[in-house]
Design a protein around this motif. Structure first.
Motif, mmCIF file in Angstrom:
data_model
loop_
_atom_site.group_PDB
_atom_site.id
_atom_site.type_symbol
_atom_site.label_atom_id
_atom_site.label_comp_id
_atom_site.label_asym_id
_atom_site.label_seq_id
_atom_site.Cartn_x
_atom_site.Cartn_y
_atom_site.Cartn_z
ATOM 1 N N ILE A 35 74.249 60.935 22.223
ATOM 2 C CA ILE A 35 73.647 60.866 23.553
ATOM 3 C C ILE A 35 73.392 59.410 23.947
ATOM 4 O O ILE A 35 73.605 59.011 25.105
ATOM 5 C CB ILE A 35 72.334 61.666 23.595
ATOM 6 C CG1 ILE A 35 72.632 63.172 23.616
ATOM 7 C CG2 ILE A 35 71.492 61.282 24.794
ATOM 8 C CD1 ILE A 35 73.205 63.683 24.916
ATOM 9 N N ASN A 47 66.360 58.559 28.534
ATOM 10 C CA ASN A 47 65.419 59.428 29.256
ATOM 11 C C ASN A 47 65.992 59.881 30.595
ATOM 12 O O ASN A 47 65.824 61.036 30.990
ATOM 13 C CB ASN A 47 64.089 58.699 29.475
ATOM 14 C CG ASN A 47 63.265 58.603 28.211
ATOM 15 O OD1 ASN A 47 63.480 59.368 27.261
ATOM 16 N ND2 ASN A 47 62.329 57.670 28.167
ATOM 17 N N TYR A 50 68.494 62.623 30.032
ATOM 18 C CA TYR A 50 67.857 63.917 29.757
ATOM 19 C C TYR A 50 67.195 64.509 31.000
ATOM 20 O O TYR A 50 66.937 65.713 31.049
ATOM 21 C CB TYR A 50 66.840 63.779 28.630
ATOM 22 C CG TYR A 50 67.448 63.857 27.250
ATOM 23 C CD1 TYR A 50 68.185 64.960 26.857
ATOM 24 C CD2 TYR A 50 67.283 62.817 26.326
ATOM 25 C CE1 TYR A 50 68.750 65.034 25.581
ATOM 26 C CE2 TYR A 50 67.836 62.878 25.056
ATOM 27 C CZ TYR A 50 68.571 63.998 24.690
ATOM 28 O OH TYR A 50 69.130 64.069 23.434
ATOM 29 N N ASN A 51 66.929 63.691 31.996
ATOM 30 C CA ASN A 51 66.416 64.224 33.256
ATOM 31 C C ASN A 51 67.478 65.058 33.978
ATOM 32 O O ASN A 51 67.150 65.954 34.756
ATOM 33 C CB ASN A 51 65.958 63.092 34.181
ATOM 34 C CG ASN A 51 64.643 62.484 33.744
ATOM 35 O OD1 ASN A 51 63.850 63.128 33.064
ATOM 36 N ND2 ASN A 51 64.417 61.241 34.119
ATOM 37 N N TYR A 53 70.450 66.294 32.158
ATOM 38 C CA TYR A 53 71.057 67.228 31.201
ATOM 39 C C TYR A 53 70.111 67.411 30.019
ATOM 40 O O TYR A 53 69.782 66.436 29.341
ATOM 41 C CB TYR A 53 72.410 66.703 30.713
ATOM 42 C CG TYR A 53 73.434 66.564 31.813
ATOM 43 C CD1 TYR A 53 74.210 67.649 32.206
ATOM 44 C CD2 TYR A 53 73.619 65.342 32.471
ATOM 45 C CE1 TYR A 53 75.152 67.525 33.227
ATOM 46 C CE2 TYR A 53 74.554 65.209 33.488
ATOM 47 C CZ TYR A 53 75.321 66.309 33.853
ATOM 48 O OH TYR A 53 76.247 66.185 34.861
ATOM 49 N N GLU A 54 69.704 68.642 29.769
ATOM 50 C CA GLU A 54 68.702 68.890 28.732
ATOM 51 C C GLU A 54 69.264 68.795 27.325
ATOM 52 O O GLU A 54 68.509 68.605 26.373
ATOM 53 C CB GLU A 54 68.081 70.273 28.940
ATOM 54 C CG GLU A 54 67.239 70.383 30.209
ATOM 55 C CD GLU A 54 66.548 71.723 30.322
ATOM 56 O OE1 GLU A 54 66.675 72.541 29.367
ATOM 57 O OE2 GLU A 54 65.882 71.967 31.340
ATOM 58 N N SER A 55 70.560 68.957 27.171
ATOM 59 C CA SER A 55 71.155 68.904 25.834
ATOM 60 C C SER A 55 72.535 68.274 25.904
ATOM 61 O O SER A 55 73.133 68.144 26.987
ATOM 62 C CB SER A 55 71.269 70.312 25.230
ATOM 63 O OG SER A 55 72.269 71.059 25.898
ATOM 64 N N LYS A 56 73.047 67.906 24.767
ATOM 65 C CA LYS A 56 74.390 67.329 24.693
ATOM 66 C C LYS A 56 75.423 68.347 25.160
ATOM 67 O O LYS A 56 76.378 68.009 25.876
ATOM 68 C CB LYS A 56 74.672 66.890 23.253
ATOM 69 C CG LYS A 56 75.991 66.164 23.053
ATOM 70 C CD LYS A 56 76.115 65.752 21.592
ATOM 71 C CE LYS A 56 77.479 65.165 21.291
ATOM 72 N NZ LYS A 56 77.636 64.814 19.861
#
Length: 212
Positions: A35, A47, A50-51, A53-56
């Protein structure tokens, strides 16, 4: 109202992250890219990534495109006089004719497909997604038909619809690996859906027909 500046920038950032990630995954393999590397290449912080996309896995299979509600939504939107199975058949045919990216017929998808097939976490995600789609569809069919508790008909019909939905993706994947062009693939899978429709039993094919 048109798209505002803030919304446009967010959309562009999301698209840049996605395109960057896919490029890295195709070049090096999904499991060999972190990531942090995606974030650095896309010129955003971890960060920020992740805002969006919550996961790879979401970078390859974003929930808004690979939704557990996909089949249920097709059925909810069916026209008067149209059954659940016919609604999904019609939706798939429309996507095939449009070469919709959701079914992998966009230009340059072959290397993305190969990357996905080589990543165990992505193949597991797809299998789980298929089960969730069937479960969500069964719930909609049970509710709309007023099925009594213990009536297995909605689940059986949902499973049959889920089966030919999965068959479409399997056939597209097989043909991609064989090196066929999107136009050829679309024609072949449209022919396959004709056979599916002919082979489905009348009860399943006409189940949950929406009243006029």
């Amino acid at each position: 109202m048109g798209e505002g500046l803030r919304e446009r920038k967010k959309r562009q950032t999301r698209q840049r992250i996605s395109e960057t990630a896919i490029g890295l995954f195709v070049a090096r393999g999904f499991d060999h890219v972190t990531i942090a590397e995606v974030a650095a290449a896309a010129e955003v912080s971890v960060n920020t990534l992740y805002n969006y996309y919550e996961s790879k896995e979401d970078l390859v299979l974003p929930p808004d495109e690979a939704s557990p509600q996909r089949l249920a939504d097709m059925v909810r939107a069916r026209q008067p006089g149209q059954s659940a199975a016919r609604a999904v058949l019609a939706g798939l045919r429309d996507e095939l004719r449009r070469r919709d990216r959701k079914i992998g017929l966009s230009a340059g998808f072959a290397p993305v497909f190969e990357m996905m097939r080589a990543a165990p976490t992505l193949t597991a995600r797809l299998e789980d997604l298929g089960r969730q789609m069937t479960d969500a569809l069964a719930a909609v069919l049970a509710e709309e038909t007023g099925a009594r508790p213990g009536d297995q008909t909605p689940r059986v019909v949902a499973s049959q619809i889920g089966w030919f939905h999965s068959l479409v993706y399997s056939e597209i994947g097989r043909r991609i690996v064989a090196g066929e062009k999107p136009t050829t693939i679309a024609k072949g899978v449209l022919d396959l859906l004709d056979v599916v429709e002919q082979m489905l039993g009348e009860r399943a094919l006409n189940y949950a027909t929406r009243e006029d």
